[in-house]
Structure formats: structure tokens, C-alpha cells
Scaffold this motif. Structure first.
Motif, PDB file in Angstrom:
ATOM      1  N   ILE A 120      16.188   0.284   0.127  1.00  0.00           N
ATOM      2  CA  ILE A 120      15.387  -0.770   0.758  1.00  0.00           C
ATOM      3  C   ILE A 120      13.948  -0.275   0.835  1.00  0.00           C
ATOM      4  N   VAL A 121      13.026  -1.045   0.282  1.00  0.00           N
ATOM      5  CA  VAL A 121      11.622  -0.664   0.245  1.00  0.00           C
ATOM      6  C   VAL A 121      10.856  -1.562   1.213  1.00  0.00           C
ATOM      7  N   ASP A 122      10.455  -0.987   2.337  1.00  0.00           N
ATOM      8  CA  ASP A 122       9.695  -1.736   3.346  1.00  0.00           C
ATOM      9  C   ASP A 122       8.222  -1.669   2.968  1.00  0.00           C
ATOM     10  N   THR A 123       7.707  -2.742   2.374  1.00  0.00           N
ATOM     11  CA  THR A 123       6.331  -2.733   1.880  1.00  0.00           C
ATOM     12  C   THR A 123       5.355  -3.004   3.020  1.00  0.00           C
ATOM     13  N   GLY A 124       4.081  -2.828   2.723  1.00  0.00           N
ATOM     14  CA  GLY A 124       3.060  -3.327   3.628  1.00  0.00           C
ATOM     15  C   GLY A 124       2.993  -4.839   3.526  1.00  0.00           C
ATOM     16  N   ALA A 125       2.151  -5.443   4.340  1.00  0.00           N
ATOM     17  CA  ALA A 125       1.944  -6.888   4.283  1.00  0.00           C
ATOM     18  C   ALA A 125       0.742  -7.194   3.392  1.00  0.00           C
ATOM     19  N   GLY A 126       0.742  -8.401   2.847  1.00  0.00           N
ATOM     20  CA  GLY A 126      -0.434  -8.849   2.111  1.00  0.00           C
ATOM     21  C   GLY A 126      -0.326  -8.646   0.617  1.00  0.00           C
ATOM     22  N   LEU A 127      -1.496  -8.472  -0.021  1.00  0.00           N
ATOM     23  CA  LEU A 127      -1.569  -8.447  -1.480  1.00  0.00           C
ATOM     24  C   LEU A 127      -2.315  -7.217  -1.996  1.00  0.00           C
ATOM     25  N   SER A 128      -2.195  -6.111  -1.287  1.00  0.00           N
ATOM     26  CA  SER A 128      -2.847  -4.890  -1.760  1.00  0.00           C
ATOM     27  C   SER A 128      -2.166  -4.406  -3.034  1.00  0.00           C
ATOM     28  N   ASP A 129      -2.832  -3.469  -3.720  1.00  0.00           N
ATOM     29  CA  ASP A 129      -2.282  -2.919  -4.949  1.00  0.00           C
ATOM     30  C   ASP A 129      -0.917  -2.284  -4.706  1.00  0.00           C
TER      31      ASP A 129
END
Length: 274
Positions: A120-129
Motif C-alpha cells: 500500500i503506497v500512501d501518497t501525498g495529496a495533490g499533483l506534485s511530481d
């Protein structure tokens, strides 16, 4: 046929929608179902997974990139049956990975491919690189949305960029903090109609919804997953249902044109059957 890990991101367009809390509790529930689970904190410069679990890791992904330690050295078991790959917090150099670091991360994950059922990959929010990269590197994307108009708008933006710029056309959706099924379905329908009208060929699947629950706030303060601290709470029961659904997903056995974790093993199979 060989079994491959299923790699999924938990992502969102807007911060504060409960994405990391869902990731932690989903990992708990999948582990309780007997699955081997690793939760990667991919919000690399603003890590929160370890905080929610009350852990103080000695090594993080920062040490993988800057000190040459292995993934096994970073991997931190929890008392809840799953392990985490913690990230650093407040480290500016982790906010945008270089191409070399991205390849290094993919390469390093190979060592886990036979030890994991779910990554499970908990990403950041938004549209960053970084957010876009991790959403390209996984097999399934679980998009967390709340009834707030800003959350819906930002979720649509994520779908639009991943579809138009990278060809990603399938998304799973969880509606968080929806007081009832009707509200959750209305939120999902709004997002579905926007995608259907403006984006060609996007597939959305509503996996479930999680209601507002005071047990969640109390668990965050206690730094214990709410599905452990209050297993009969409405939120915990909702996540259990989502975990049951995710547990039935099948990992990809062929490349679909995007970068993938554990790509070597999948690529080898594709070449062997060609």
C-alpha cells in the motif's frame, strides 16, 4: 501461475481527507485477513504514517537514497501484523525525487516481491511530481474523496491529469466522512458524471464509504489504529468492508504501459509467455 504482489496507492487531490488514516487501517484489516502487507509512506517530506502508529523509526527512505541502506534495513514491523516503510518529515530534499532515485527505489523493491501480498503506497495529496510518479508506479489507485466541494474538484483534477497526460483510466473511489450511504452515492455520482462528460473512457468504481466517527479522532490522539482501538465503531466496520473488497482484487500479470513496482518479475512473465 506465480503469485504477484498487488500494489495500490491511496491518494487524494486535497489534503486533510483522511487518506493516511485510511491507509493505516486498511493495512491493519488486510493483515487481520492473513495477508502479508507493507505500507509505504510515500509522502516523502511530510511523513505521518509513523506518527499515527506511535512509532519512532531509526531509518527512513531518506537513508535509502542518501546513505545506501537497504529496504530491509528500513522496513519496520508493527504490532498489528504489517510492516511500514517510513519516510522522513521536514526534509526538503525528499520533496521531489530525481530520476535516479526513482529507479533506485524501483530496484530496491525487488527484494520484497516474494514477501508481500499487498504493498500500500500512501501518497501525498495533490499533483506534485512525487504524487504523479507513485500513482504511475502502482497497479491500482484508491482515490479518497470527501463531500466537500473542494475535495471533489481536486479529485477530478487528479483523474484528469493522470488520464490526459499518462493514460491512466481506472480509479477506485472511497468516500470518506460521508454521514450516510445516500450522501456517499451522491458524491460519487457527481464525480462520475464530471468524468463521463469531460474525460473519455475513464472508469470509476466506488469501493465504499466511511462515516464521520468520534472513534477516529480518539484513535489518532492515542496513536492507535481505530480498527484496533474501536473495532466495532462505524468507521472500523466500514474499513473492514473496504478491506474485504480490496482483498479480492487480483494483481496484474502483464505490463499495461506504465511503470510498476516489482516490474522485473512481471516483465519476465510477459516475455516467457510471448
Amino acid at each position: 501461475m506465480a503469485n504477484y504482489p498487488l500494489v495500490l496507492s491511496v491518494t487524494s487531490g486535497k489534503g486533510g481527507v483522511g487518506k493516511t488514516n485510511l491507509s493505516v487501517n486498511l493495512a491493519c484489516r488486510l493483515a487481520a485477513l492473513g495477508r502479508r502487507v507493507v505500507l509505504m509512506d510515500a509522502d516523502l517530506g511530510l511523513a505521518n504514517v509513523d506518527v499515527l502508529l506511535g512509532l519512532a523509526p531509526e531509518r527512513t527512505l531518506f537513508h535509502l537514497f542518501h546513505e545506501g541502506v537497504s529496504v530491509e534495513d528500513i522496513l519496520l514491523p508493527t504490532e498489528y501484523g504489517f510492516s511500514i516503510l517510513p519516510a522522513a518529515s521536514g526534509v526538503e530534499g525528499m520533496l521531489s525525487l530525481s530520476t535516479g532515485q526513482k529507479l533506485e527505489l524501483l530496484e530496491s523493491m525487488d527484494s520484497l516481491e516474494n514477501e508481500v501480498d499487498f504493498l500500500i503506497v500512501d501518497t501525498g495529496a495533490g499533483l506534485s511530481d512525487n504524487v504523479l510518479y507513485f500513482n504511475l508506479a502502482v497497479q491500482e489507485r484508491l482515490l479518497v474523496v470527501t463531500p466537500e466541494p473542494t475535495s471533489l474538484t481536486d479529485a477530478y483534477a487528479v483523474i484528469k491529469v493522470l488520464k490526459n497526460s499518462h493514460g491512466i483510466d481506472r480509479f477506485r473511489v472511497v468516500i470518506n466522512m460521508a454521514p450516510d450511504v445516500k450522501t456517499a452515492k451522491n458524491v460519487f455520482t457527481t464525480l462520475y458524471k464530471a468524468c463521463d462528460h469531460f474525460l473519455d473512457g475513464v472508469s470509476l468504481d466506488m469501493v465504499g464509504h466511511v462515516p464521520p466517527d468520534e472513534a477516529v479522532r480518539r484513535a489518532v490522539i492515542a496513536q492507535v489504529p481505530f480498527c484496533i482501538r474501536s473495532p466495532e465503531s462505524p468507521a472500523a466496520r466500514a474499513v473492514a468492508g473496504i478491506a474485504d473488497a480490496v482483498n479480492c482484487w487480483q494483481p496484474a500479470t502483464r505490463l499495461d504501459g506504465n511503470i510498476k513496482f516489482f516490474w522485473k518479475k512481471i516483465l519476465f512473465q510477459e516475455q516467457s509467455v510471448a
